[in-house]
Each structure stands twice: as C-alpha cells, then as structure tokens.
Design a protein around this motif. Structure first.
Motif, PDB file in Angstrom:
ATOM      1  N   UNK A  31       0.832  -1.185   0.000  1.00  0.00           N
ATOM      2  CA  UNK A  31       0.000   0.000   0.000  1.00  0.00           C
ATOM      3  C   UNK A  31       0.880   1.254   0.000  1.00  0.00           C
ATOM      4  N   UNK A  32       0.571   2.191  -0.884  1.00  0.00           N
ATOM      5  CA  UNK A  32       1.272   3.482  -0.887  1.00  0.00           C
ATOM      6  C   UNK A  32       0.248   4.589  -1.092  1.00  0.00           C
ATOM      7  N   UNK A  33       0.229   5.536  -0.180  1.00  0.00           N
ATOM      8  CA  UNK A  33      -0.686   6.675  -0.260  1.00  0.00           C
ATOM      9  C   UNK A  33      -2.117   6.209  -0.558  1.00  0.00           C
ATOM     10  N   UNK A  34      -2.524   5.153   0.113  1.00  0.00           N
ATOM     11  CA  UNK A  34      -3.897   4.680  -0.010  1.00  0.00           C
ATOM     12  C   UNK A  34      -4.162   3.787  -1.213  1.00  0.00           C
ATOM     13  N   UNK A  35      -3.170   3.631  -2.081  1.00  0.00           N
ATOM     14  CA  UNK A  35      -3.364   2.798  -3.268  1.00  0.00           C
ATOM     15  C   UNK A  35      -2.655   1.449  -3.084  1.00  0.00           C
ATOM     16  N   UNK A  36      -3.283   0.373  -3.599  1.00  0.00           N
ATOM     17  CA  UNK A  36      -2.703  -0.956  -3.416  1.00  0.00           C
ATOM     18  C   UNK A  36      -1.984  -1.396  -4.687  1.00  0.00           C
ATOM     19  N   UNK A  37      -0.759  -1.907  -4.532  1.00  0.00           N
ATOM     20  CA  UNK A  37       0.013  -2.401  -5.672  1.00  0.00           C
ATOM     21  C   UNK A  37       0.330  -3.874  -5.475  1.00  0.00           C
ATOM     22  N   UNK A  38       0.091  -4.629  -6.548  1.00  0.00           N
ATOM     23  CA  UNK A  38       0.309  -6.072  -6.514  1.00  0.00           C
ATOM     24  C   UNK A  38       1.681  -6.385  -7.076  1.00  0.00           C
ATOM     25  N   UNK A  39       2.447  -7.200  -6.383  1.00  0.00           N
ATOM     26  CA  UNK A  39       3.735  -7.695  -6.882  1.00  0.00           C
ATOM     27  C   UNK A  39       3.656  -9.205  -7.029  1.00  0.00           C
ATOM     28  N   UNK A  40       4.141  -9.719  -8.153  1.00  0.00           N
ATOM     29  CA  UNK A  40       4.286 -11.168  -8.257  1.00  0.00           C
ATOM     30  C   UNK A  40       5.670 -11.548  -7.732  1.00  0.00           C
ATOM     31  N   UNK A  41       5.867 -12.827  -7.457  1.00  0.00           N
ATOM     32  CA  UNK A  41       7.169 -13.285  -6.971  1.00  0.00           C
ATOM     33  C   UNK A  41       8.238 -12.991  -8.030  1.00  0.00           C
ATOM     34  N   UNK A  42       9.318 -12.329  -7.623  1.00  0.00           N
ATOM     35  CA  UNK A  42      10.413 -12.024  -8.549  1.00  0.00           C
ATOM     36  C   UNK A  42      10.181 -10.781  -9.402  1.00  0.00           C
ATOM     37  N   UNK A  43       9.093 -10.074  -9.175  1.00  0.00           N
ATOM     38  CA  UNK A  43       8.809  -8.878 -10.001  1.00  0.00           C
ATOM     39  C   UNK A  43       9.761  -7.725  -9.646  1.00  0.00           C
ATOM     40  N   UNK A  44      10.356  -7.081 -10.660  1.00  0.00           N
ATOM     41  CA  UNK A  44      11.295  -5.986 -10.396  1.00  0.00           C
ATOM     42  C   UNK A  44      10.642  -4.596 -10.404  1.00  0.00           C
ATOM     43  N   UNK A  45      11.233  -3.698  -9.630  1.00  0.00           N
ATOM     44  CA  UNK A  45      11.007  -2.252  -9.792  1.00  0.00           C
ATOM     45  C   UNK A  45      12.349  -1.707 -10.264  1.00  0.00           C
ATOM     46  N   UNK A  46      12.360  -1.049 -11.403  1.00  0.00           N
ATOM     47  CA  UNK A  46      13.632  -0.464 -11.856  1.00  0.00           C
ATOM     48  C   UNK A  46      13.838   0.859 -11.125  1.00  0.00           C
ATOM     49  N   UNK A  47      14.992   1.018 -10.500  1.00  0.00           N
ATOM     50  CA  UNK A  47      15.234   2.247  -9.743  1.00  0.00           C
ATOM     51  C   UNK A  47      16.317   3.137 -10.360  1.00  0.00           C
ATOM     52  N   UNK A  48      17.201   2.567 -11.174  1.00  0.00           N
ATOM     53  CA  UNK A  48      18.259   3.421 -11.731  1.00  0.00           C
ATOM     54  C   UNK A  48      18.903   2.810 -12.977  1.00  0.00           C
ATOM     55  N   UNK A  49      19.282   3.695 -13.895  1.00  0.00           N
ATOM     56  CA  UNK A  49      20.228   3.347 -14.947  1.00  0.00           C
ATOM     57  C   UNK A  49      21.494   4.138 -14.673  1.00  0.00           C
ATOM     58  N   UNK A  50      22.631   3.557 -14.998  1.00  0.00           N
ATOM     59  CA  UNK A  50      23.889   4.292 -14.901  1.00  0.00           C
ATOM     60  C   UNK A  50      24.690   3.982 -16.171  1.00  0.00           C
ATOM     61  N   UNK A  51      24.580   4.887 -17.138  1.00  0.00           N
ATOM     62  CA  UNK A  51      25.209   4.665 -18.446  1.00  0.00           C
ATOM     63  C   UNK A  51      26.722   4.791 -18.369  1.00  0.00           C
ATOM     64  N   UNK A  52      27.396   3.975 -19.165  1.00  0.00           N
ATOM     65  CA  UNK A  52      28.851   3.998 -19.285  1.00  0.00           C
ATOM     66  C   UNK A  52      29.162   4.378 -20.732  1.00  0.00           C
ATOM     67  N   UNK A  53      30.174   5.219 -20.917  1.00  0.00           N
ATOM     68  CA  UNK A  53      30.347   5.864 -22.218  1.00  0.00           C
ATOM     69  C   UNK A  53      31.651   5.513 -22.906  1.00  0.00           C
ATOM     70  N   UNK A  54      31.645   5.731 -24.236  1.00  0.00           N
ATOM     71  CA  UNK A  54      32.884   5.780 -25.000  1.00  0.00           C
ATOM     72  C   UNK A  54      33.129   7.257 -25.313  1.00  0.00           C
ATOM     73  N   UNK A  55      34.373   7.600 -25.585  1.00  0.00           N
ATOM     74  CA  UNK A  55      34.675   9.007 -25.861  1.00  0.00           C
ATOM     75  C   UNK A  55      33.900   9.479 -27.094  1.00  0.00           C
TER      76      UNK A  55
END
Ligand code: AVJ
Length: 327
Positions: free
Chosen positions: A269-293
């Motif tokens: 539950x977040x701010x009164x709303x219900x969210x369903x997660x299945x087993x192993x379900x991901x939430x993506x929290x960040x990308x961190x790109x790596x670069x070439x010149x």
C-alpha cells in the motif's frame, strides 16, 4: 537575498522544489502503476540516502569517485584556466562539493558559486562548510532538480557561466534525456558558456558490476532506502526485508541497471493505493550509463556543445570533458 551575520557571502538557500510530497507522491504512484514498475532515482537522495551515497563513494569497489578526484587533483589548474576570470560557477548535484574545492582553489575571482542539489539538508550543511573555508566566495545555494531548471539566479545573468556536472550523474539519463539536459544547459549558459562534465567510461563488466554490488551491502541499503522513504513520507507499507537489491551490466545498452526485486507475491500500500507484486517482479530504480569518448562527443554535438578537451586517468576508467557552447 541576504547573507547571514556570520557568513555575509553565504546567501540563504533558494528553493525551487515544488512542495516535496506532492511531486514525490505523483511520481511514485505513476511509476508503480506502470506495467513495468519503476521509480525515479533522484528520490534516492533524502538525508539518509545522501549519507549512504557518501559511503558508496568511499567503497573499494566504487572506483568512480576516487578516480575522478585524482583527475581533478591533477588537472584542476588547467580546468580553472579554461573557465577564465570572473566566471559564475554552477554545479549540478553538488552534494558535499568535495571535487569542487579543487576547482575553487584555482579559479580566478569567481563571481559566485551556485551549488544545485535536490537534498535540502545536505545542500544547507555543505554550503555552510564551504562558506567557512571560502569566506570570500559568494555562495548562492539552489535547492532544485537540476534537470528541471526554470531560470538562474538573477544577478548571475551577465557573468560568463561555467557549469560543473561531475560524478557521471549524466549516466542516470537515457541518451535522449541526456541530450535534452545538455541542450538546456547550453541555453542556460548562452554564448561563451562552458561545461565541465564527468563521465564514467566503458570497461570490464566485472569491474562495473562490482561497483554496484559492494561486499558491505551499502549500495543495497542505498537502493532499499527508497522504499524506507516511501514508507515514511507516503504512508507506504513496503516490507523492506521482502525485496532484493539487484544490479547488473547490460552491454547492449551500455548501462548498469538497478532494480528492487520482490522476493514473494505481495500486496503493498502506498498513499492509499494498493500495488500487486508477483514473486520475482522488479522495480527499476536506476540506470547508470557507461560511455565511450566518441559516444560522448556525439551526444555533446547533438546538444550544441563542442568537445574542447578531455582528461582521463592512466587506466582510462573515467573522463572529465571540457565542452564549449557552439552557436
Ligand atoms: C551518482 C548517478 C553517479 O550511477 O554511479 C551509485 C549513483 N547508484 N551506486 C552512479 C549510484 C548506485 C551514481 N551516480
């Protein structure tokens, strides 16, 4: 804006963040409603998250900070030279302004320093520390999301602008977002504007993955702290011990991807709303790109910048680029 009695050159923090919980709630609910759940990484940086990030910077596995610091330490004089006299120094995501000190030690008569950070507590404390060490420097702290800047402090309009964007924080943005951000920066700086950009380079995936999966579990705590924050600020009931930290390098996309994975099927539950997660379900929290010149040069060109110079370490792990607005 007024300086304080003890530090006349330190202006009070200008606040451009919308009432914090409104935007935070909206962004979190939006991200959790998506078929592939995600949360914006900028929300990592509450007071605790900023503290955990500082600990990350000291980890053996996290080569980024110490490598960039070594580059700055070696070349800060040249970097300050390209900024020239009387520039207005603006920093995106200033944190503790540790690397910035190396620049400030060499800059000639900077008009002012504008540290921009999303974490109010951290910004306030760092600005005060800096004011103590640089009593002559005019400091104008701005609490804002640097990716969303409406305007600059009014009295800085005439000085030549130099933006310092270290840490490879640019890596949190997708290619299109990064080009958009750089374009906004070019517009903000105007003619004669300069940008000093820190970027993490592509390397052995094992080195990359170790940097985001440290032995002490600090990065895991940093990632999970986002759920702690949601629980506290948005009346959430995430069971923190029912999520895993997961980070890996995606070589096709050239980025580290960071997730929180639900260990079990569960309802949250977040701010009164219900969210369903299945087993192993991901939430993506960040990308961190790596670069070439070449990749960086191309992105910079697409945004209206020209790469003038680059400084790297002897292992080519990290790159600091000097870019000039090209109109
Ligand atoms: C602050 C975005 C540069 O991507 O390396 C560190 C954040 N996340 N460990 C990075 C981070 C997990 C960091 N940046």
């Amino acid at each position: 804006m007024q300086g304080s009695a003890t530090h006349p050159c330190l202006m009070s923090v200008r606040d451009l963040l919308p009432p914090s919980s409104d935007q935070f709630r909206e962004d979190v609910l939006h991200g959790l409603r998506l078929p592939e759940k995600e949360l914006p990484c900028k929300y990592f940086y509450d007071a605790r998250g900023s503290q955990l990030f500082e600990q990350i910077c000291d980890l053996d596995e996290y080569y980024l900070t110490r490598t960039e610091l070594a580059i700055m330490d070696r070349h800060a004089g040249e970097m300050a030279d390209v900024f020239g006299r009387k520039c207005l120094l603006i920093e995106y995501g200033s944190g503790s302004s540790i690397k910035t000190r190396l620049l400030l030690d060499h800059l000639k008569e900077p008009v002012a320093y504008v540290p921009i950070d999303i974490s109010r507590e951290h910004l306030t404390e760092s600005a005060l520390n800096l004011a103590e060490q640089y009593p002559q420097l005019k400091i104008m702290p701005l609490c804002a999301d640097f990716a969303n800047l409406p305007s600059l402090p009014a009295n800085g309009k005439s000085a030549r602008k130099a933006v310092y964007f270290p840490g490879s924080t640019i890596g949190n943005f997708t290619r299109d977002e990064a080009i958009g951000l750089l374009r906004q920066t070019a517009r903000l700086c105007g003619l004669g504007g300069r940008l000093l950009l820190g970027a993490d380079l592509k390397k052995d995936p094992r080195v990359l993955e170790a940097a985001y999966n440290d032995d002490k579990g600090v990065t895991a705590a940093f990632n999970l702290n986002l759920l702690v924050r949601i629980n506290r600020e948005l009346e959430g009931d995430f069971p923190i011990d029912r999520f895993w930290h997961h980070a890996f390098y995606n070589p096709t996309q050239g980025r580290i991807e960071i997730y929180l994975i639900s260990q079990v099927a569960q309802r949250v539950r977040v701010a009164g709303e219900v969210f369903q997660f299945s087993e192993g379900e991901p939430i993506r929290t960040e990308y961190s790109y790596k670069y070439s010149i070449d990749g960086l040069r191309e992105m910079a060109a697409a945004a209206g910048f020209e790469v003038k110079h680059g400084w790297t370490d002897d292992r080519n792990n990290f790159l600091v680029l000097y870019l000039a607005v090209r109109f």
